[in-house]
Design a protein around this motif. Structure first.
Motif, PDB file in Angstrom:
ATOM      1  N   VAL A  10       1.026  -1.263   0.077  1.00 43.37           N
ATOM      2  CA  VAL A  10      -0.075  -0.138   0.109  1.00 43.37           C
ATOM      3  C   VAL A  10       0.861   1.446  -0.197  1.00 43.37           C
ATOM      4  O   VAL A  10       2.223   1.992   0.995  1.00 43.37           O
ATOM      5  CB  VAL A  10      -0.911   0.114   1.555  1.00 43.37           C
ATOM      6  CG1 VAL A  10      -1.973  -1.938   1.324  1.00 43.37           C
ATOM      7  CG2 VAL A  10      -0.234   0.011   2.572  1.00 43.37           C
ATOM      8  N   ALA A  11       0.145   1.931  -0.515  1.00 40.01           N
ATOM      9  CA  ALA A  11       0.890   3.710  -0.266  1.00 40.01           C
ATOM     10  C   ALA A  11       0.098   4.401   0.026  1.00 40.01           C
ATOM     11  O   ALA A  11      -0.894   4.594  -0.129  1.00 40.01           O
ATOM     12  CB  ALA A  11       1.656   4.115  -2.421  1.00 40.01           C
ATOM     13  N   LEU A  12       0.504   5.567   1.249  1.00 36.66           N
ATOM     14  CA  LEU A  12       0.171   5.902   1.904  1.00 36.66           C
ATOM     15  C   LEU A  12       1.072   8.334   2.310  1.00 36.66           C
ATOM     16  O   LEU A  12       2.179   7.827   1.602  1.00 36.66           O
ATOM     17  CB  LEU A  12      -0.222   5.814   3.179  1.00 36.66           C
ATOM     18  CG  LEU A  12      -0.734   4.672   3.663  1.00 36.66           C
ATOM     19  CD1 LEU A  12       0.654   3.573   4.511  1.00 36.66           C
ATOM     20  CD2 LEU A  12      -1.382   4.786   4.557  1.00 36.66           C
ATOM     21  N   GLN A  13      -0.207   8.568   2.237  1.00 30.26           N
ATOM     22  CA  GLN A  13       0.321  10.388   2.081  1.00 30.26           C
ATOM     23  C   GLN A  13      -0.562  10.983   3.042  1.00 30.26           C
ATOM     24  O   GLN A  13      -1.395  11.076   2.355  1.00 30.26           O
ATOM     25  CB  GLN A  13       0.337  11.091   0.776  1.00 30.26           C
ATOM     26  CG  GLN A  13       0.932  11.693   0.809  1.00 30.26           C
ATOM     27  CD  GLN A  13       1.063  13.212  -0.556  1.00 30.26           C
ATOM     28  OE1 GLN A  13       0.068  13.198  -1.023  1.00 30.26           O
ATOM     29  NE2 GLN A  13       2.217  12.259  -1.367  1.00 30.26           N
ATOM     30  N   GLY A  14       0.644  11.436   4.239  1.00 29.23           N
ATOM     31  CA  GLY A  14      -0.334  11.923   5.678  1.00 29.23           C
ATOM     32  C   GLY A  14      -1.992  10.403   5.486  1.00 29.23           C
ATOM     33  O   GLY A  14      -0.895   9.521   5.794  1.00 29.23           O
ATOM     34  N   ASP A  15      -2.731  10.649   6.164  1.00 31.95           N
ATOM     35  CA  ASP A  15      -3.808   9.922   6.882  1.00 31.95           C
ATOM     36  C   ASP A  15      -3.751   8.766   5.319  1.00 31.95           C
ATOM     37  O   ASP A  15      -5.330   8.375   5.540  1.00 31.95           O
ATOM     38  CB  ASP A  15      -4.176  11.004   7.566  1.00 31.95           C
ATOM     39  CG  ASP A  15      -3.878  10.676   8.705  1.00 31.95           C
ATOM     40  OD1 ASP A  15      -2.775  10.231   9.234  1.00 31.95           O
ATOM     41  OD2 ASP A  15      -4.244  12.106   9.157  1.00 31.95           O
ATOM     42  N   GLN A  16      -4.016   9.274   4.268  1.00 31.29           N
ATOM     43  CA  GLN A  16      -4.648   8.706   2.690  1.00 31.29           C
ATOM     44  C   GLN A  16      -3.979   7.660   2.153  1.00 31.29           C
ATOM     45  O   GLN A  16      -2.965   7.680   1.990  1.00 31.29           O
ATOM     46  CB  GLN A  16      -4.849  10.192   2.129  1.00 31.29           C
ATOM     47  CG  GLN A  16      -5.739   9.151   0.592  1.00 31.29           C
ATOM     48  CD  GLN A  16      -6.409  10.711   0.105  1.00 31.29           C
ATOM     49  OE1 GLN A  16      -5.430  11.454  -0.192  1.00 31.29           O
ATOM     50  NE2 GLN A  16      -6.868   9.701  -1.125  1.00 31.29           N
ATOM     51  N   LEU A  17      -4.431   6.831   2.140  1.00 33.90           N
ATOM     52  CA  LEU A  17      -3.867   5.694   1.622  1.00 33.90           C
ATOM     53  C   LEU A  17      -4.798   5.702   0.281  1.00 33.90           C
ATOM     54  O   LEU A  17      -5.808   6.222  -0.323  1.00 33.90           O
ATOM     55  CB  LEU A  17      -4.546   4.006   1.508  1.00 33.90           C
ATOM     56  CG  LEU A  17      -4.251   3.159   1.088  1.00 33.90           C
ATOM     57  CD1 LEU A  17      -4.805   1.962   2.302  1.00 33.90           C
ATOM     58  CD2 LEU A  17      -4.768   2.381   0.094  1.00 33.90           C
ATOM     59  N   ILE A  18      -2.777   5.910  -1.126  1.00 31.59           N
ATOM     60  CA  ILE A  18      -3.225   6.894  -2.178  1.00 31.59           C
ATOM     61  C   ILE A  18      -3.654   5.283  -3.305  1.00 31.59           C
ATOM     62  O   ILE A  18      -4.080   5.997  -4.609  1.00 31.59           O
ATOM     63  CB  ILE A  18      -3.113   7.625  -2.602  1.00 31.59           C
ATOM     64  CG1 ILE A  18      -1.306   7.276  -2.178  1.00 31.59           C
ATOM     65  CG2 ILE A  18      -3.298   8.629  -1.218  1.00 31.59           C
ATOM     66  CD1 ILE A  18       0.468   8.255  -2.912  1.00 31.59           C
ATOM     67  N   GLY A  19      -2.992   4.242  -2.720  1.00 31.52           N
ATOM     68  CA  GLY A  19      -2.491   3.180  -3.688  1.00 31.52           C
ATOM     69  C   GLY A  19      -2.342   2.022  -3.315  1.00 31.52           C
ATOM     70  O   GLY A  19      -1.928   2.029  -2.266  1.00 31.52           O
ATOM     71  N   VAL A  20      -2.494   0.832  -3.853  1.00 26.63           N
ATOM     72  CA  VAL A  20      -2.810  -0.154  -3.558  1.00 26.63           C
ATOM     73  C   VAL A  20      -1.928  -1.725  -4.526  1.00 26.63           C
ATOM     74  O   VAL A  20      -2.345  -1.430  -6.084  1.00 26.63           O
ATOM     75  CB  VAL A  20      -3.952  -1.456  -2.736  1.00 26.63           C
ATOM     76  CG1 VAL A  20      -4.593  -1.093  -4.284  1.00 26.63           C
ATOM     77  CG2 VAL A  20      -3.205  -2.551  -2.561  1.00 26.63           C
ATOM     78  N   ALA A  21      -0.736  -2.271  -4.393  1.00 31.41           N
ATOM     79  CA  ALA A  21      -0.876  -2.999  -5.653  1.00 31.41           C
ATOM     80  C   ALA A  21      -0.514  -4.680  -4.854  1.00 31.41           C
ATOM     81  O   ALA A  21       0.054  -4.750  -3.807  1.00 31.41           O
ATOM     82  CB  ALA A  21       1.221  -3.155  -5.917  1.00 31.41           C
ATOM     83  N   GLU A  22      -0.605  -6.093  -5.711  1.00 35.80           N
ATOM     84  CA  GLU A  22      -0.972  -7.184  -5.080  1.00 35.80           C
ATOM     85  C   GLU A  22      -0.228  -7.195  -6.138  1.00 35.80           C
ATOM     86  O   GLU A  22      -0.494  -7.260  -7.460  1.00 35.80           O
ATOM     87  CB  GLU A  22      -1.526  -7.735  -4.888  1.00 35.80           C
ATOM     88  CG  GLU A  22      -2.814  -7.909  -5.930  1.00 35.80           C
ATOM     89  CD  GLU A  22      -4.109  -8.397  -5.653  1.00 35.80           C
ATOM     90  OE1 GLU A  22      -4.241  -9.732  -4.070  1.00 35.80           O
ATOM     91  OE2 GLU A  22      -5.323  -8.014  -5.823  1.00 35.80           O
ATOM     92  N   TYR A  23       1.197  -9.087  -5.543  1.00 34.59           N
ATOM     93  CA  TYR A  23       0.914 -10.561  -7.101  1.00 34.59           C
ATOM     94  C   TYR A  23       0.447 -11.475  -5.966  1.00 34.59           C
ATOM     95  O   TYR A  23       0.418 -11.762  -4.992  1.00 34.59           O
ATOM     96  CB  TYR A  23       2.571 -10.147  -7.304  1.00 34.59           C
ATOM     97  CG  TYR A  23       3.375 -10.367  -6.149  1.00 34.59           C
ATOM     98  CD1 TYR A  23       3.569 -11.645  -6.292  1.00 34.59           C
ATOM     99  CD2 TYR A  23       3.844  -9.860  -5.719  1.00 34.59           C
ATOM    100  CE1 TYR A  23       4.297 -12.358  -4.688  1.00 34.59           C
ATOM    101  CE2 TYR A  23       5.311 -10.474  -4.878  1.00 34.59           C
ATOM    102  CZ  TYR A  23       5.295 -11.637  -4.224  1.00 34.59           C
ATOM    103  OH  TYR A  23       6.153 -12.779  -3.745  1.00 34.59           O
TER     104      TYR A  23
END
Length: 438
Positions: free
Chosen positions: A77-90
């Motif tokens: 997961v990618a977070l900026q401040g308190d917001q989750l802004i992206g997710v990637a999985e394999y």
């Protein structure tokens, strides 16, 4: 046992626009934020992600992504401040050397490099776990994700089947991939330095009314240098300092400044930094000295959480003499002459002496940075800035430590092909370290 989000190791990284994000593996505590990511997606982006406009698909994906770790499956997961802004999985399905991937980025963060950054780190993680190939089925009209795959720098093949495309990404790194990663990193690093060295607005927090105070001296130097942008003071006990408007708090400013200079007592530095982050400040220069280990760690954590670059603490300040900026955010008596020498020092005392000596010799400065305790911005960052600022022709470094000697060596060799580079490694002996620290 599931690992709480607060205990999951995070890695800070820079997006293409220079803003900072935090990357880590997902955990069950992230489920609500991942679900919110999908709930706030437009119908068109939901269709591209799930091949149908289905809110139920988002819920199922959040459950899967945030489940406890299982063999062959990883989620970032990618977070900026308190917001989750992206997710990637394999997930390895049929054989352990091949894995299906999926990627989602918040609508407001498209075209900023979030997806590419997530995939870079997912590739590194997968390769360490024996995965050699990524595969992904995407809609043929999903040009954005196809561009993300192509820009990664790895070998990609596509197989079209009506409205869908099956992409295959070979994870073996080659020179093209390594060059692409290096170029992305350099470009993002340079962009992240813009709020520091080319700010459009500055707030001096702790600018006092008492003559001789550090904050007041910095505000005076900024005014005397005729800083081109907006200039504000933050002082809860004054309406103006040096005839410059003063506000009780950074949150009371008309707009968040690009740069905040902190000249406040050590005890309140961490909370002041966090308040700057919440207000949307782009970068910090902390001149305050005397922070203990806990306060320094809290300061760094606040800057990482809110994506602010940091110079200091315990520094003399920074300056940029180029005409569109004219910034002297230092408390030095000597004002740097405009010129083409990039200067970085760790010791404030050495910085004062060096600026004075260069002025006597008639050598002008393009930009000057007193690194202080080097909690974030380092000599590597500055070398890359000077390499590309279009103005610096000579680099002068007076350093007491190297955070990553190998990275410095690689960067210095490259920069030295374009300009003379003088580095003084001070404080190598106990006596030298004491002298440098003084």
């Amino acid at each position: 046992m599931a690992q709480p989000a607060s205990r999951t190791r995070e890695v800070c990284a820079l997006l293409a626009d220079g803003s900072t994000v935090r990357l880590r593996e997902a955990c069950p505590d992230d489920r609500e934020r991942v679900l919110r990511l999908y709930e706030e997606m437009s119908a068109d982006n939901l269709r591209r992600r799930f091949f149908a406009v289905s809110r139920r698909s988002g819920e199922q994906a959040a459950n899967r992504l945030c489940a406890p770790p299982r063999p062959g499956h990883r989620t970032l997961v990618a977070l900026q401040g308190d917001q989750l802004i992206g997710v990637a999985e394999y997930e390895a399905v049929d054989e352990p050397a091949s894995a299906e991937i999926a990627l989602a980025v918040a609508d407001d963060f498209h075209h900023r490099g979030v997806g590419t950054l997530l995939l870079e780190h997912l590739v590194h993680m997968a390769r360490a776990n024996g995965v050699e190939v990524f595969t992904a089925d995407v809609l043929a009209d999903n040009h954005l994700i196809q561009k993300v795959f192509a820009d990664l720098g790895l070998r990609v093949t596509r197989q079209y089947d009506g409205t869908t495309v099956r992409g295959t990404i070979r994870l073996a790194p080659d020179e093209r991939y390594l060059s692409a990663v290096d170029l992305r990193g350099r470009s993002a690093d340079i962009a992240s330095m813009q709020p520091l060295l080319r700010p459009r607005s500055i707030a001096v927090i702790g600018a006092g009314t008492r003559p001789g105070s550090v904050g007041r001296a910095i505000l005076h130097n900024l005014r005397e240098a005729h800083f081109e942008g907006r200039l504000h003071a933050v002082n809860p006990h004054a309406h103006a300092v040096l005839r410059i408007p003063a506000y009780p708090s950074v949150t009371d400013l008309p707009q968040p400044p690009d740069l905040a200079v902190l000249a406040v007592p050590a005890a309140v530095v961490p909370e002041t930094a966090a308040r700057c982050g919440r207000a949307g400040v782009g970068a910090l220069v902390v001149v305050t000295s005397g922070l203990d280990a806990g306060q320094s760690a809290e300061l760094s954590a606040a800057c990482r959480h809110w994506g602010m670059r940091l110079v200091g603490p315990n520094c003399l300040g920074i300056a940029n003499t180029e005409e569109p900026v004219r910034m002297n955010a230092t408390f030095a008596v000597t004002r740097p002459l405009p010129g083409t020498a990039g200067v970085a020092v760790q010791s404030g005392g050495v910085g004062i002496a060096l600026l004075d000596g260069l002025s006597r010799l008639g050598i002008g400065v393009s930009s000057f940075v007193s690194l202080g305790d080097k909690r974030d911005v380092s000599s590597n960052d500055l070398l890359q800035w000077w390499e590309c600022d279009g103005r610096t022709e000579l680099a002068l470094l007076h350093l007491e430590s190297f955070g990553d000697p190998r990275a410095f060596s690689r960067t210095a060799r490259r920069v030295a092909r374009r300009m003379p580079l003088l580095t003084v490694d001070a404080g190598r002996s106990d006596a030298g370290r004491r002298a440098a620290a003084s």
